[in-house]
Design a protein around this motif. Structure first.
Motif, mmCIF file in Angstrom:
data_model
loop_
_atom_site.group_PDB
_atom_site.id
_atom_site.type_symbol
_atom_site.label_atom_id
_atom_site.label_comp_id
_atom_site.label_asym_id
_atom_site.label_seq_id
_atom_site.Cartn_x
_atom_site.Cartn_y
_atom_site.Cartn_z
ATOM 1 N N PRO A 19 0.821 -1.195 0.000
ATOM 2 C CA PRO A 19 0.000 0.000 0.000
ATOM 3 C C PRO A 19 0.862 1.255 0.000
ATOM 4 C CG PRO A 19 -0.020 -1.054 2.150
ATOM 5 C CD PRO A 19 0.731 -1.956 1.222
ATOM 6 N N ALA A 20 0.263 2.353 -0.362
ATOM 7 C CA ALA A 20 0.998 3.612 -0.450
ATOM 8 C C ALA A 20 1.251 4.177 0.946
ATOM 9 C CB ALA A 20 0.233 4.597 -1.310
ATOM 10 N N LEU A 21 2.215 3.628 1.623
ATOM 11 C CA LEU A 21 2.596 4.123 2.938
ATOM 12 C C LEU A 21 3.790 5.040 2.784
ATOM 13 C CD1 LEU A 21 2.453 0.816 5.009
ATOM 14 C CD2 LEU A 21 0.878 2.724 5.157
ATOM 15 N N PRO A 22 3.927 6.007 3.689
ATOM 16 C CA PRO A 22 5.125 6.841 3.606
ATOM 17 C C PRO A 22 6.364 5.965 3.780
ATOM 18 C CG PRO A 22 3.583 7.673 5.254
ATOM 19 C CD PRO A 22 3.066 6.352 4.785
ATOM 20 N N PRO A 23 7.411 6.269 3.041
ATOM 21 C CA PRO A 23 8.621 5.454 3.178
ATOM 22 C C PRO A 23 9.271 5.678 4.538
ATOM 23 C CG PRO A 23 9.033 7.352 1.786
ATOM 24 C CD PRO A 23 7.567 7.355 2.091
ATOM 25 N N LEU A 24 9.960 4.667 5.006
ATOM 26 C CA LEU A 24 10.703 4.805 6.251
ATOM 27 C C LEU A 24 11.925 5.681 5.994
ATOM 28 C CD1 LEU A 24 10.587 1.095 7.402
ATOM 29 C CD2 LEU A 24 9.549 3.014 8.579
ATOM 30 N N PRO A 25 12.323 6.478 6.965
ATOM 31 C CA PRO A 25 13.555 7.254 6.784
ATOM 32 C C PRO A 25 14.729 6.309 6.495
ATOM 33 C CG PRO A 25 12.353 8.025 8.710
ATOM 34 C CD PRO A 25 11.671 6.769 8.230
ATOM 35 N N ALA A 26 15.620 6.709 5.615
ATOM 36 C CA ALA A 26 16.738 5.866 5.190
ATOM 37 C C ALA A 26 17.551 5.373 6.380
ATOM 38 C CB ALA A 26 17.628 6.636 4.233
ATOM 39 N N GLY A 27 17.824 4.082 6.392
ATOM 40 C CA GLY A 27 18.687 3.495 7.404
ATOM 41 C C GLY A 27 18.036 3.257 8.750
ATOM 42 N N THR A 28 16.727 3.480 8.866
ATOM 43 C CA THR A 28 16.076 3.268 10.155
ATOM 44 C C THR A 28 15.403 1.907 10.204
ATOM 45 O OG1 THR A 28 14.000 4.277 9.430
ATOM 46 C CG2 THR A 28 15.603 5.722 10.506
ATOM 47 N N ARG A 29 15.125 1.492 11.403
ATOM 48 C CA ARG A 29 14.384 0.244 11.613
ATOM 49 C C ARG A 29 12.898 0.544 11.497
ATOM 50 N NH1 ARG A 29 16.913 -4.283 11.399
ATOM 51 N NH2 ARG A 29 15.762 -5.211 13.063
ATOM 52 N N ASN A 30 12.114 -0.476 11.331
ATOM 53 C CA ASN A 30 10.664 -0.348 11.244
ATOM 54 C C ASN A 30 10.101 -0.605 12.645
ATOM 55 O OD1 ASN A 30 8.060 -0.168 10.281
ATOM 56 N ND2 ASN A 30 8.012 -2.266 9.523
ATOM 57 N N TYR A 31 10.028 0.438 13.471
ATOM 58 C CA TYR A 31 9.566 0.280 14.854
ATOM 59 C C TYR A 31 8.106 -0.152 14.874
ATOM 60 C CZ TYR A 31 13.874 2.661 16.018
ATOM 61 O OH TYR A 31 15.201 2.994 16.129
ATOM 62 N N MET A 32 7.821 -1.138 15.727
ATOM 63 C CA MET A 32 6.464 -1.675 15.854
ATOM 64 C C MET A 32 6.200 -2.081 17.289
ATOM 65 S SD MET A 32 6.335 -4.306 12.667
ATOM 66 C CE MET A 32 4.691 -4.040 12.092
ATOM 67 N N THR A 33 4.938 -2.069 17.663
ATOM 68 C CA THR A 33 4.548 -2.604 18.964
ATOM 69 C C THR A 33 4.478 -4.127 18.826
ATOM 70 O OG1 THR A 33 2.190 -2.494 18.455
ATOM 71 C CG2 THR A 33 3.180 -0.542 19.501
ATOM 72 N N PRO A 34 4.535 -4.859 19.937
ATOM 73 C CA PRO A 34 4.403 -6.312 19.840
ATOM 74 C C PRO A 34 3.085 -6.735 19.167
ATOM 75 C CG PRO A 34 5.250 -5.717 22.003
ATOM 76 C CD PRO A 34 4.885 -4.434 21.307
ATOM 77 N N ALA A 35 1.993 -6.021 19.459
ATOM 78 C CA ALA A 35 0.697 -6.357 18.850
ATOM 79 C C ALA A 35 0.717 -6.093 17.341
ATOM 80 C CB ALA A 35 -0.421 -5.560 19.509
ATOM 81 N N GLY A 36 1.337 -5.005 16.918
ATOM 82 C CA GLY A 36 1.434 -4.689 15.497
ATOM 83 C C GLY A 36 2.255 -5.718 14.745
ATOM 84 N N TYR A 37 3.362 -6.138 15.346
ATOM 85 C CA TYR A 37 4.205 -7.163 14.725
ATOM 86 C C TYR A 37 3.424 -8.479 14.609
ATOM 87 C CZ TYR A 37 8.134 -10.243 13.764
ATOM 88 O OH TYR A 37 8.972 -11.172 13.185
ATOM 89 N N ALA A 38 2.714 -8.835 15.672
ATOM 90 C CA ALA A 38 1.941 -10.078 15.664
ATOM 91 C C ALA A 38 0.861 -10.046 14.580
ATOM 92 C CB ALA A 38 1.307 -10.321 17.036
ATOM 93 N N ARG A 39 0.224 -8.880 14.388
ATOM 94 C CA ARG A 39 -0.804 -8.743 13.359
ATOM 95 C C ARG A 39 -0.225 -8.926 11.956
ATOM 96 N NH1 ARG A 39 -3.130 -4.924 16.231
ATOM 97 N NH2 ARG A 39 -2.012 -3.199 15.279
ATOM 98 N N LEU A 40 0.914 -8.283 11.676
ATOM 99 C CA LEU A 40 1.536 -8.435 10.354
ATOM 100 C C LEU A 40 2.009 -9.868 10.131
ATOM 101 C CD1 LEU A 40 3.695 -5.268 9.556
ATOM 102 C CD2 LEU A 40 1.441 -5.884 8.721
ATOM 103 N N ARG A 41 2.574 -10.461 11.160
ATOM 104 C CA ARG A 41 3.050 -11.850 11.058
ATOM 105 C C ARG A 41 1.885 -12.808 10.816
ATOM 106 N NH1 ARG A 41 6.595 -15.322 10.015
ATOM 107 N NH2 ARG A 41 7.012 -17.030 11.435
ATOM 108 N N ALA A 42 0.760 -12.571 11.506
ATOM 109 C CA ALA A 42 -0.422 -13.417 11.326
ATOM 110 C C ALA A 42 -0.970 -13.284 9.903
ATOM 111 C CB ALA A 42 -1.501 -13.044 12.342
ATOM 112 N N GLU A 43 -0.969 -12.057 9.365
ATOM 113 C CA GLU A 43 -1.424 -11.861 7.989
ATOM 114 C C GLU A 43 -0.504 -12.606 7.023
ATOM 115 O OE1 GLU A 43 -2.055 -8.403 4.585
ATOM 116 O OE2 GLU A 43 -1.478 -7.794 6.610
#
Length: 189
Positions: A19-43
């Protein structure tokens, strides 16, 4: 109709992986909450273990039925497979660079970090509450903002009582941090 004017397959859109999400700043990690990570992993797991294999089976069956140019199951199945594969590539990239941050480690702190729920007031006294989350999990309708959004960047590292300058499209607005909260740590048993 002449076959010269029909296309059996749509062109691949390899440039657009999600999807058209804003790009992450160069060289940064993709910070996520544990619930957000679990949701993406489940998908990701649902697509790879359930939806894609069923669709491959349907497309395989439809391909055996003869003329593919007028076979809806085949054409739409192939299109959906491309969409699933594109989403899987996007999820793989995002999960590979994910940095899971447990906001409860800051419980009780008055300083704003990733995962904080912050109430701030503008110059007119109007209060707003936002929760700072990851770019892939924030939902503006639920009062969640991405950590790279202008409001989050302004709030990060501030403390209760701080007056901050928020740059908006209509000019610079002064806001004051009213309250900061974090989820309570889960009791380990």
């Amino acid at each position: 109709m002449s076959k010269a004017f029909t296309r059996e397959t749509a062109p691949e859109d390899d440039d657009e992986d999600g999807p058209a999400l804003p790009p992450l700043p160069a060289g940064t990690r993709n910070y996520m909450t544990p619930a957000g990570y679990a949701r993406l992993r489940a998908e990701f797991m649902h697509l790879i273990d359930e939806e894609r294999p069923k669709l491959v089976e349907t497309v395989s069956w439809a391909a055996k039925n003869g003329d593919r140019s007028e076979n809806g199951d085949y054409l739409y199945g192939k299109k959906r497979l491309r969409e699933i594969d594109r989403r899987l590539r996007f999820l793989t990239k995002r999960l590979d660079i994910a940095e899971v941050v447990d906001a409860s480690q800051h419980h009780g702190s008055e300083q704003i970090f990733f995962g904080a729920t912050v109430t701030y007031a503008d110059a007119s006294g109007l209060e707003r509450t936002v929760t700072i989350k990851g770019i892939d999990e924030s939902d503006s309708l639920a009062g969640e903002v991405s950590w790279i959004s202008p409001i989050a960047r302004t709030l990060l590292k501030a403390r209760v009582g701080d007056e901050l300058k928020l740059v908006t499209p209509v000019g610079v607005e002064t806001i004051e941090v009213v309250e900061v909260s974090y989820p309570a740590p889960e009791a380990s048993g």
